[in-house]
Design an enzyme around this catalytic site. Structure first.
Site, short mmCIF file in Angstrom:
data_model
loop_
_atom_site.label_atom_id
_atom_site.label_comp_id
_atom_site.label_asym_id
_atom_site.label_seq_id
_atom_site.Cartn_x
_atom_site.Cartn_y
_atom_site.Cartn_z
N GLN A 73 31.91 -15.24 15.87
CA GLN A 73 32.63 -14.62 14.75
C GLN A 73 32.85 -15.64 13.64
O GLN A 73 33.94 -16.20 13.51
CB GLN A 73 33.97 -14.10 15.28
CG GLN A 73 34.76 -13.30 14.29
CD GLN A 73 34.22 -11.93 14.09
OE1 GLN A 73 33.85 -11.25 15.03
NE2 GLN A 73 34.15 -11.50 12.86
N PHE A 74 31.83 -15.88 12.84
CA PHE A 74 31.95 -16.89 11.78
C PHE A 74 33.01 -16.53 10.75
O PHE A 74 33.58 -17.39 10.08
CB PHE A 74 30.60 -17.15 11.09
CG PHE A 74 30.18 -16.09 10.12
CD1 PHE A 74 30.49 -16.21 8.77
CD2 PHE A 74 29.48 -14.97 10.54
CE1 PHE A 74 30.10 -15.24 7.86
CE2 PHE A 74 29.08 -14.00 9.64
CZ PHE A 74 29.40 -14.13 8.29
N THR A 75 33.34 -15.24 10.63
CA THR A 75 34.30 -14.83 9.62
C THR A 75 35.72 -15.32 9.92
O THR A 75 36.59 -15.23 9.05
CB THR A 75 34.31 -13.30 9.43
OG1 THR A 75 34.67 -12.68 10.65
CG2 THR A 75 32.95 -12.82 8.94
#
Length: 148
Positions: free
Chosen positions: A78-80
């Site tokens: 989950q890079f966000t």
């Protein structure tokens, strides 16, 4: 590393029309990796998550770990989590590690969890995923290492 830990009754990840990861009760992990994160951070967080006592015992107290309830883990990159929304209306993701750094560390983190005899299902790094789960409680925690 930053990980959102959510206790769940069930969860799954779908890419396209294919379910690629599915669990019953356990933990859904949203895993973010930033610059400078390394295996030491991954090992610390894997150990912390494996031992988190956030499942209720027979007295209704949060005293049991995911292993003690026979649960599993659904780990999703989950890079966000490293989105910066302080300026403007569109998040900046410059704090997220590039895929060539983040993907191997994400894989290593999941392997470290498996080495603790935990069942770990995953999403697909970099894919457009549909993540479905039933948050149990709800119980949601945010873990970070190094500590900020």
């Amino acid at each position: 590393m930053k990980i959102v830990v959510q206790r769940c009754k069930k969860g799954k990840v779908v890419v396209g029309n294919e379910t690629i990861g599915s669990i019953g009760q356990g933990l859904v992990l949203l895993v973010g990796i930033t610059h400078g994160d390394n295996e030491k951070d991954a090992a610390y967080l894997a150990d912390k998550i494996a031992g988190l006592r956030i499942f209720e015992d027979e007295d209704g107290k949060m005293n049991l770990s995911v292993a003690e309830i026979g649960g599993a883990i659904l780990s999703v990159s989950q890079f966000t989590l490293y989105g910066d929304c302080r300026k403007g209306k569109r998040p900046s993701f410059t704090n997220a590690a590039k895929p060539d750094i983040a993907a191997p560390l994400y894989d290593r983190f999941n392997e470290l969890l498996r080495q603790k005899d935990l069942v770990v299902e995953t999403g697909k790094f970099g894919a457009d995923m549909d993540v479905e789960f039933t948050n149990w409680g709800p119980v949601t925690l945010i873990l970070e290492h190094p500590l900020v």
